[in-house]
Write a protein that holds these residues in place. Sequence first.
Motif, PDB file in Angstrom:
ATOM      1  N   ARG A   1      -1.627  -7.853  -0.035  1.00 26.43           N
ATOM      2  CA  ARG A   1      -1.951  -9.292   0.169  1.00 26.43           C
ATOM      3  C   ARG A   1      -2.065 -10.591  -0.982  1.00 26.43           C
ATOM      4  O   ARG A   1      -1.745 -11.770  -1.297  1.00 26.43           O
ATOM      5  CB  ARG A   1      -3.120  -9.623   0.690  1.00 26.43           C
TER       6      ARG A   1
ATOM      7  N   LYS B   1       3.285  -3.222  11.086  1.00 30.60           N
ATOM      8  CA  LYS B   1       2.441  -3.755   9.454  1.00 30.60           C
ATOM      9  C   LYS B   1       2.351  -5.139   9.272  1.00 30.60           C
ATOM     10  O   LYS B   1       2.093  -5.019   7.731  1.00 30.60           O
ATOM     11  CB  LYS B   1       3.621  -2.433   8.360  1.00 30.60           C
TER      12      LYS B   1
ATOM     13  N   ARG C   1       1.298  -8.950   9.025  1.00 31.99           N
ATOM     14  CA  ARG C   1       0.027  -9.473   8.792  1.00 31.99           C
ATOM     15  C   ARG C   1      -0.304 -11.035   8.650  1.00 31.99           C
ATOM     16  O   ARG C   1       1.066 -11.691   8.071  1.00 31.99           O
ATOM     17  CB  ARG C   1      -0.426  -9.018   7.182  1.00 31.99           C
TER      18      ARG C   1
ATOM     19  N   TYR D   1      -2.619 -14.044   7.474  1.00 36.78           N
ATOM     20  CA  TYR D   1      -2.915 -14.312   6.157  1.00 36.78           C
ATOM     21  C   TYR D   1      -3.416 -15.757   6.388  1.00 36.78           C
ATOM     22  O   TYR D   1      -2.788 -16.908   6.406  1.00 36.78           O
ATOM     23  CB  TYR D   1      -2.736 -13.960   5.186  1.00 36.78           C
TER      24      TYR D   1
END
Length: 252
Positions: A92, A138, A140, A142
């Motif tokens: 991240r 996997k 993501r 954000y």
Amino acid sequence: MDMALGWVSGKGDRIFASDILLLLEVQNNNLFEFQSIFEKGERVTNKLGLWYSRVMSDSALIKPFTSEQALNDLQAAGAVDEKNMAGIVQSREAFPDVIFGTYPNKKLKAQPDIFFGSCGLVVSRAVADVLHEAELGKTRLYPLSVCQHDRVTLVGGEYYLLALGEQKAAFVPERSNRVVPFGNVPDTWIKRGRKPEDFDFVVRDIALEGVDLWVDPRLRRSLFLSDRLVKSLRAAKVTRRFGLSKCEVVPT
């Protein structure tokens, strides 16, 4: 049963499912199943279908945004972007929380449902809502603040950074159209020209399994979607900027 079958003859000619399928009624549950007519040639199974999106090569989706990371270390930010487009998992911390307009005198409007910021692909809340219900593995999503040049005023709308983290090596370049080798990089190809037509790209049926969204390492700047994900995106009316074309699926 939602299944489509087709064949490629020994000469490479495509024979479409509508020409060769028999539809049989299943009496017990009012469903239907297809019975194929086998002739000479290689069997092709489209099953639920697979789709290619040209968003990664659509220059119209590159929007004038930057980030603190890009201003402080453009080379490092570019490396993050390259890894993201290759479907390589990153933390991240590699991605910005805020992107903002590059030019001080340009007021930015609400952005399309998918576009390029300074950090890779960014999607709207409407697209993110669909993706949250998909099998992403996997990959993501954000939350991302998309601001005017002042870095405070939001452009309008809610956005998410799409951090890609899945690959499937299923692309078949030797049977695909509109692709050329990518320089001297071994076993890597790139799309040539504009949006491919349906069935220009060929992928092996191993891609039917697993996640709904992925990158193929053999096709640079590629994004592939499952049929179930495309149907959900279409139901939400957010596919206009995805540049979708259906792939031909062949046995492994």
